[in-house]
Write a protein that holds these residues in place. Structure first.
Motif, PDB file in Angstrom:
ATOM      1  N   PRO A 101      -1.602  -3.387   6.471  1.00  0.00           N
ATOM      2  CA  PRO A 101      -2.791  -3.449   5.614  1.00  0.00           C
ATOM      3  C   PRO A 101      -2.572  -2.778   4.253  1.00  0.00           C
ATOM      4  O   PRO A 101      -2.991  -3.320   3.227  1.00  0.00           O
ATOM      5  N   ALA A 102      -1.914  -1.637   4.239  1.00  0.00           N
ATOM      6  CA  ALA A 102      -1.672  -0.958   2.964  1.00  0.00           C
ATOM      7  C   ALA A 102      -0.792  -1.807   2.057  1.00  0.00           C
ATOM      8  O   ALA A 102      -1.066  -1.939   0.864  1.00  0.00           O
ATOM      9  N   ALA A 103       0.256  -2.400   2.611  1.00  0.00           N
ATOM     10  CA  ALA A 103       1.149  -3.238   1.805  1.00  0.00           C
ATOM     11  C   ALA A 103       0.420  -4.482   1.297  1.00  0.00           C
ATOM     12  O   ALA A 103       0.538  -4.852   0.119  1.00  0.00           O
ATOM     13  N   MET A 104      -0.339  -5.134   2.166  1.00  0.00           N
ATOM     14  CA  MET A 104      -1.054  -6.344   1.745  1.00  0.00           C
ATOM     15  C   MET A 104      -2.111  -6.038   0.689  1.00  0.00           C
ATOM     16  O   MET A 104      -2.232  -6.764  -0.303  1.00  0.00           O
ATOM     17  N   PHE A 105      -2.883  -4.965   0.869  1.00  0.00           N
ATOM     18  CA  PHE A 105      -3.878  -4.608  -0.137  1.00  0.00           C
ATOM     19  C   PHE A 105      -3.196  -4.243  -1.460  1.00  0.00           C
ATOM     20  O   PHE A 105      -3.676  -4.613  -2.528  1.00  0.00           O
ATOM     21  N   CYS A 106      -2.097  -3.510  -1.388  1.00  0.00           N
ATOM     22  CA  CYS A 106      -1.377  -3.130  -2.599  1.00  0.00           C
ATOM     23  C   CYS A 106      -0.987  -4.361  -3.409  1.00  0.00           C
ATOM     24  O   CYS A 106      -1.255  -4.447  -4.606  1.00  0.00           O
ATOM     25  N   TRP A 107      -0.370  -5.340  -2.756  1.00  0.00           N
ATOM     26  CA  TRP A 107       0.090  -6.535  -3.467  1.00  0.00           C
ATOM     27  C   TRP A 107      -1.072  -7.438  -3.863  1.00  0.00           C
ATOM     28  O   TRP A 107      -1.039  -8.065  -4.930  1.00  0.00           O
TER      29      TRP A 107
END
Length: 148
Positions: A101-107
């Protein structure tokens, strides 16, 4: 066929922004107010409380399309921080460290920084009022437009 898709692009970007902003705001609300069975964190605690406030406020602003690029940049940065300082020490890959989730939200937020708010945003509404109804047309487009 592609011209029809290009015509719909601002609406697709706007819907993407709305969904991402809503999901992000829900994460913040869940952390701050204990919604959805999640434990609460204090708004002033580091880093969880600050992250929850950024999620709630940043997600809300992105959802509404108000200050979209700045809110998306701050939100993207907070998720990059979360991934590298909270998740990544637990394992190299997102599947190992529960950092998807953190990676997807970041991108996703980084994409919004560069694409802008799209259609259906308060930013676009306010910019069209300020510029006499010309919307977000660039200077080049205004110079080459045929007067009515």
């Amino acid at each position: 066929m592609y011209t029809r898709l290009n015509h719909a692009q601002p609406y697709a970007i706007g819907l993407f922004r709305i969904v991402v902003g809503l999901l992000f705001a829900c994460h913040g609300a869940a952390s701050l107010f204990g919604l959805f069975g999640k434990d609460t964190v204090s708004a002033g605690s580091w880093p969880g409380g600050f992250a929850a406030v950024i999620q709630l406020v940043g997600g809300g602003l992105v959802l509404l399309g108000l200050g979209t690029r700045v809110a998306a940049l701050v939100s993207s940065g907070s998720m990059a921080y979360a991934y590298f300082n909270v998740h990544q020490p637990e394992g190299l890959f997102p599947m190992q460290n529960n950092g998807e989730p953190a990676a997807m939200f970041c991108w996703a937020f980084l994409l919004i920084v560069f694409t802008g708010p799209g259609a259906l945003s308060l930013d676009r509404l306010f910019s069209s009022r300020d510029s006499g109804g010309e919307g977000e047309r660039t200077g080049q487009e205004r110079r080459t437009a045929v007067p009515a």
